[in-house]
Design a protein around this motif. Structure first.
Motif, PDB file in Angstrom:
ATOM      1  N   ALA A   1     -19.015  31.915  37.894  1.00 44.08           N
ATOM      2  CA  ALA A   1     -19.720  30.823  38.968  1.00 44.08           C
ATOM      3  C   ALA A   1     -18.700  29.484  38.853  1.00 44.08           C
ATOM      4  N   GLY A   2     -18.658  29.156  40.449  1.00 42.95           N
ATOM      5  CA  GLY A   2     -18.160  27.849  40.548  1.00 42.95           C
ATOM      6  C   GLY A   2     -18.927  26.311  39.856  1.00 42.95           C
ATOM      7  N   GLN A   3     -20.186  26.537  39.894  1.00 40.47           N
ATOM      8  CA  GLN A   3     -21.135  25.610  39.580  1.00 40.47           C
ATOM      9  C   GLN A   3     -22.046  26.132  38.775  1.00 40.47           C
ATOM     10  N   PHE A   4     -23.018  25.376  38.115  1.00 45.61           N
ATOM     11  CA  PHE A   4     -24.093  25.629  37.294  1.00 45.61           C
ATOM     12  C   PHE A   4     -25.194  25.848  38.215  1.00 45.61           C
ATOM     13  N   ASP A   5     -26.183  26.438  37.805  1.00 43.53           N
ATOM     14  CA  ASP A   5     -27.578  26.649  38.554  1.00 43.53           C
ATOM     15  C   ASP A   5     -28.346  25.479  37.991  1.00 43.53           C
TER      16      ASP A   5
ATOM     17  N   ALA B   1     -30.727  23.008  36.050  1.00 40.11           N
ATOM     18  CA  ALA B   1     -30.476  22.880  34.505  1.00 40.11           C
ATOM     19  C   ALA B   1     -31.841  23.345  33.991  1.00 40.11           C
ATOM     20  N   GLY B   2     -31.918  24.080  32.930  1.00 42.82           N
ATOM     21  CA  GLY B   2     -33.090  24.238  32.221  1.00 42.82           C
ATOM     22  C   GLY B   2     -32.814  24.045  30.617  1.00 42.82           C
ATOM     23  N   PHE B   3     -32.782  25.140  30.040  1.00 47.85           N
ATOM     24  CA  PHE B   3     -32.351  25.235  28.617  1.00 47.85           C
ATOM     25  C   PHE B   3     -30.983  24.986  28.264  1.00 47.85           C
ATOM     26  N   PRO B   4     -30.474  24.455  27.455  1.00 48.76           N
ATOM     27  CA  PRO B   4     -28.846  23.985  27.392  1.00 48.76           C
ATOM     28  C   PRO B   4     -28.265  25.336  27.003  1.00 48.76           C
ATOM     29  N   LEU B   5     -27.243  25.547  27.545  1.00 49.17           N
ATOM     30  CA  LEU B   5     -26.301  26.620  27.339  1.00 49.17           C
ATOM     31  C   LEU B   5     -25.095  26.543  26.532  1.00 49.17           C
ATOM     32  N   GLY B   6     -24.742  25.177  26.388  1.00 51.52           N
ATOM     33  CA  GLY B   6     -23.649  24.594  25.351  1.00 51.52           C
ATOM     34  C   GLY B   6     -23.999  23.412  24.287  1.00 51.52           C
ATOM     35  N   LEU B   7     -23.735  23.530  23.231  1.00 52.58           N
ATOM     36  CA  LEU B   7     -23.937  22.537  22.302  1.00 52.58           C
ATOM     37  C   LEU B   7     -22.720  21.799  21.473  1.00 52.58           C
ATOM     38  N   ILE B   8     -22.457  20.599  21.655  1.00 49.06           N
ATOM     39  CA  ILE B   8     -21.278  19.937  20.992  1.00 49.06           C
ATOM     40  C   ILE B   8     -21.721  19.196  19.899  1.00 49.06           C
ATOM     41  N   ILE B   9     -21.271  19.435  18.537  1.00 55.86           N
ATOM     42  CA  ILE B   9     -21.749  18.658  17.655  1.00 55.86           C
ATOM     43  C   ILE B   9     -20.689  17.731  16.951  1.00 55.86           C
ATOM     44  N   ALA B  10     -20.817  16.402  16.788  1.00 54.23           N
ATOM     45  CA  ALA B  10     -19.775  15.497  16.578  1.00 54.23           C
ATOM     46  C   ALA B  10     -20.384  14.653  15.114  1.00 54.23           C
ATOM     47  N   PRO B  11     -19.253  14.190  14.614  1.00 55.28           N
ATOM     48  CA  PRO B  11     -19.721  13.241  13.442  1.00 55.28           C
ATOM     49  C   PRO B  11     -20.513  12.150  13.494  1.00 55.28           C
TER      50      PRO B  11
ATOM     51  N   TYR C   1     -15.996  18.339  33.833  1.00 58.71           N
ATOM     52  CA  TYR C   1     -16.671  19.446  34.548  1.00 58.71           C
ATOM     53  C   TYR C   1     -17.630  18.857  35.824  1.00 58.71           C
ATOM     54  N   ALA C   2     -17.006  17.620  36.292  1.00 59.76           N
ATOM     55  CA  ALA C   2     -17.849  17.079  37.558  1.00 59.76           C
ATOM     56  C   ALA C   2     -17.887  17.976  38.596  1.00 59.76           C
ATOM     57  N   ALA C   3     -16.968  19.154  38.848  1.00 56.33           N
ATOM     58  CA  ALA C   3     -17.252  19.883  39.935  1.00 56.33           C
ATOM     59  C   ALA C   3     -18.111  20.867  39.966  1.00 56.33           C
ATOM     60  N   THR C   4     -18.617  21.055  38.693  1.00 55.95           N
ATOM     61  CA  THR C   4     -19.623  22.225  38.378  1.00 55.95           C
ATOM     62  C   THR C   4     -20.937  21.651  38.468  1.00 55.95           C
ATOM     63  N   GLN C   5     -21.202  20.434  38.914  1.00 52.56           N
ATOM     64  CA  GLN C   5     -22.799  20.001  38.891  1.00 52.56           C
ATOM     65  C   GLN C   5     -23.378  19.987  37.602  1.00 52.56           C
TER      66      GLN C   5
ATOM     67  N   ARG D   1     -35.732  12.975  24.426  1.00 50.12           N
ATOM     68  CA  ARG D   1     -36.408  13.768  24.733  1.00 50.12           C
ATOM     69  C   ARG D   1     -36.937  14.046  26.333  1.00 50.12           C
ATOM     70  N   ARG D   2     -36.854  12.882  26.893  1.00 52.05           N
ATOM     71  CA  ARG D   2     -37.196  13.083  28.404  1.00 52.05           C
ATOM     72  C   ARG D   2     -36.011  13.589  29.042  1.00 52.05           C
ATOM     73  N   ALA D   3     -34.804  13.395  28.589  1.00 47.86           N
ATOM     74  CA  ALA D   3     -33.797  13.988  29.139  1.00 47.86           C
ATOM     75  C   ALA D   3     -33.651  15.494  28.800  1.00 47.86           C
ATOM     76  N   LEU D   4     -34.126  15.742  27.807  1.00 44.82           N
ATOM     77  CA  LEU D   4     -34.174  17.272  27.400  1.00 44.82           C
ATOM     78  C   LEU D   4     -35.036  18.027  28.208  1.00 44.82           C
ATOM     79  N   GLU D   5     -36.218  17.330  28.211  1.00 44.96           N
ATOM     80  CA  GLU D   5     -37.249  17.936  28.956  1.00 44.96           C
ATOM     81  C   GLU D   5     -37.127  18.178  30.623  1.00 44.96           C
ATOM     82  N   ARG D   6     -36.264  17.332  31.176  1.00 46.58           N
ATOM     83  CA  ARG D   6     -35.675  17.447  32.579  1.00 46.58           C
ATOM     84  C   ARG D   6     -34.799  18.475  32.633  1.00 46.58           C
ATOM     85  N   GLY D   7     -34.182  18.871  31.618  1.00 49.15           N
ATOM     86  CA  GLY D   7     -32.999  20.186  31.509  1.00 49.15           C
ATOM     87  C   GLY D   7     -31.743  19.591  31.380  1.00 49.15           C
ATOM     88  N   ALA D   8     -31.094  20.420  30.784  1.00 54.80           N
ATOM     89  CA  ALA D   8     -29.535  20.029  30.499  1.00 54.80           C
ATOM     90  C   ALA D   8     -28.793  21.345  30.272  1.00 54.80           C
ATOM     91  N   HIS D   9     -27.389  21.380  30.949  1.00 59.35           N
ATOM     92  CA  HIS D   9     -26.718  22.498  30.581  1.00 59.35           C
ATOM     93  C   HIS D   9     -25.780  22.407  29.525  1.00 59.35           C
TER      94      HIS D   9
END
Length: 603
Positions: free
Chosen positions: A73-77, A79-89, A105-109, A125-133
């Motif tokens: 796909a060229g863009q994400f559907d 947003a719901g439950f996250p598809l990717g997780l980045i962990i940094a120190p 990833y600007a062009a992927t919405q 928490r509110r941002a997670l409730e709204r959904g994030a890719h």
């Protein structure tokens, strides 16, 4: 890597949505680690990647996980439950990563969310409730959100651990294991690390499946974009040398590293009093203060940042071309991570170690173990800095434009009332007054501080042992006596706070303590033979240690008569000591009411 206007050479294997973003940024040539991540052979594999700090790893893993998150796909559907997780120190690195991935990833919405310590947890928490890719966060805060049910990792397709070695150094192993355990087993796991010590290798074996090992830069290859210099000074002139090094540099911004928060406060005040535009970074600062300090460096209001190791982990300052080690780094990993703040993405940088005479051997060791070659130089003197000032003042005068209409009348008035010599003298005095006065330094012969060929020693990085070992003090410490205490990596033991605790408990000085070896659930350390008997008596006294900590000689902990073993052999290497697996010494988990499984650090 420096972007240019020609994007013709970008690999066709990069996801089209990301390729357009790279073209818009002017990327024409990817860094080695980015080229590896664009390789179509690794599209579905777990990866264990070692690459130099500042080599463009954020864009690299953004490229690596694009097909996993987007598919064709060229863009994400929506947003719901996250598809990717980045962990940094660190907070700064997590926010930095989010900014980089947002434009990539600007062009992927894409919808991203950050979960970092020091920020408002309710907003997260509110941002997670709204959904994030995609979610980017620090280990402790991510674990909090998972525990509270705010972050559901059930749909995760890819997990990236950025600067994984730093996260282990900071004691986040349990948090990482918890987070990875909460993610689906059918996922990609990518570990990015500047070095691959034993802890990273163990983490990879536990949470990755047939991981592809990618070493972008050979372990013996020095970072070509960083020039290392060693400045040998008298021990009471260390700060003077730092001031003169800053004055003698053409750098637009500089980062100065100290070991402790108190040293950061002191040096920051000293530099501010001398006229430098300086900010500081330390762990005691609030997130808003840290953000303001970094923004001051980015927009040019400040030119020098004084920081502790932990506070500066992961930060990326544009145009940072000078790193000064005010204190000699304690181990190779610290040296490499500090130095990696400069020489990033193709930019050139200079790394200067300020080395007091009595720390010369320590500097040689850490350079050798890090496999770095440094140029020895004398600290800049008053004459050199004043000559630089004169060149700068002359350049400023010669580059000034002719007076315009608004200025012409007043310039004519000045020339009518004062001679050109007096006007030039006034300009000279004004320019000199605006510059800090250099310090007078005692002349020292420039010793040969070039890095010697490294020994294969357990103190160095990689498979040869943990980086938490402490080099023995003194000439070999022959006949030293080994003791043990029930704190290890599981309890986040660290030599920085173990050493003062050992000294206070047994009434000895730092020079009486040799090697400190941290295992999973215990720490073994060596006491000089002439101090061992008194140390053993002192630690048996009630109240000598914190509740729950029992220090015993190693032989007693094994149930055998105490004798001064092991001794050191040739080359100052200790004999082999079996790992303690008995029940003679209690662990912290024997005292849950007071400690709840985690040690209380001294101070």
């Amino acid at each position: 890597m420096t972007p240019t206007d020609d994007a013709a050479s970008l690999p066709t294997t990069i996801h089209p949505a990301l390729a357009s973003a790279l073209e818009a940024k002017g990327y024409s040539q990817l860094t080695p680690v980015q080229m590896e991540m664009a390789d179509g052979r690794h599209v579905d594999a777990d990866l264990l990647v070692s690459a130099q700090t500042g080599s463009g790893k954020t864009v690299a893993f953004g490229i690596a996980i694009a097909s996993t998150l987007l598919g064709h796909a060229g863009q994400f559907d929506a947003a719901g439950f996250p598809l990717g997780l980045i962990i940094a120190p660190t907070r700064e690195l997590a926010i930095q990563v989010q900014r980089e991935l947002d434009w990539l990833y600007a062009a992927t919405q894409i919808q991203t969310a950050t979960c970092v310590g020091g920020m408002d947890m309710r907003k997260e928490r509110r941002a997670l409730e709204r959904g994030a890719h995609l979610v980017v966060g620090t280990p402790g805060r991510l674990r909090d959100h998972i525990t509270r049910g705010a972050l559901d990792l059930g749909a995760i397709r890819a997990v990236v651990l950025d600067e994984a070695d730093e996260m282990l150094d900071l004691g986040f192993r349990e948090d990482l294991e918890f987070i990875l355990g909460a993610a689906p087993q059918q996922r990609r796991t990518l570990l990015f690390s500047a070095t691959v010590p034993r802890g990273i290798a163990e983490l990879a074996r536990s949470f990755q499946k047939d991981a592809v090992r990618i070493a972008v830069t050979a372990a013996t290859e020095q970072h070509a974009d960083i020039e290392y210099q060693v400045v040998l000074v008298r021990r009471d002139e260390r700060e003077h040398a730092i001031i003169n090094t800053l004055l003698d540099s053409d750098s637009a911004s500089a980062l100065v590293f100290c070991h402790t928060r108190e040293a950061v406060r002191h040096l920051t005040a000293r530099l501010a009093n001398r006229g430098f535009s300086v900010v500081s970074l330390s762990g005691e600062m609030a997130q808003s203060e840290r953000s303001n300090a970094l923004q001051s460096m980015r927009d040019g209001r400040a030119h020098v940042c004084v920081a502790t190791d932990v506070a500066a982990r992961g930060i990326d300052l544009p145009n940072l071309d000078l790193v000064i080690h005010a204190d000699v780094p304690s181990n190779p990993a610290t040296l490499l991570h500090r130095s990696g703040r400069t020489g990033r993405a193709g930019r050139k940088g200079v790394c200067v170690l300020i080395v007091p005479e009595h720390r010369r051997a320590a500097a040689q060791r850490v350079l050798a173990f890090a496999r770095l070659w440094a140029t020895a130089r004398a600290a800049p003197g008053i004459a050199e800095i004043e000559a630089r000032y004169r060149r700068q003042i002359l350049d400023a005068a010669l580059s000034a434009t002719e007076p315009d209409e608004a200025e012409a009348a007043f310039v004519a008035e000045l020339l009518a009332k004062a001679t050109p010599e007096r006007i030039a003298a006034a300009f000279l005095r004004q320019q000199v007054a605006a510059r800090p006065v250099p310090e007078d330094l005692s002349p020292l012969p420039v010793a040969d501080m070039q890095a010697r060929r490294p020994r294969r020693d357990k103190w160095s990085e990689g498979e040869r042992g943990p980086a938490t070992m402490r080099e023995p003090r003194g000439p070999g410490m022959v006949g030293g006596v080994w003791f043990t205490l029930p704190l290890g990596r599981r309890q986040r033991a660290d030599p920085k706070w173990l050493l003062p605790m050992i000294c206070n408990a047994g009434g000895v000085s730092k020079r009486d303590v040799g090697s400190i070896r941290i295992d999973e659930t215990e720490t073994r350390f060596e006491i000089a033979a002439d101090k061992a008997a008194g140390f053993a008596e002192q630690v048996r006294l009630p109240g000598s240690t914190e509740r729950g900590i029992v220090i015993t000689p190693v032989a007693e902990a094994r149930g055998t008569p105490w004798r001064a073993k092991p001794t050191f052999g040739k080359g100052g290497k200790p004999g082999r000591i079996p790992t303690h697996r008995g029940d003679a010494a209690p662990t912290y988990r024997d005292h849950p009411r007071k400690h709840k499984g985690k040690p209380k650090r001294p101070g």
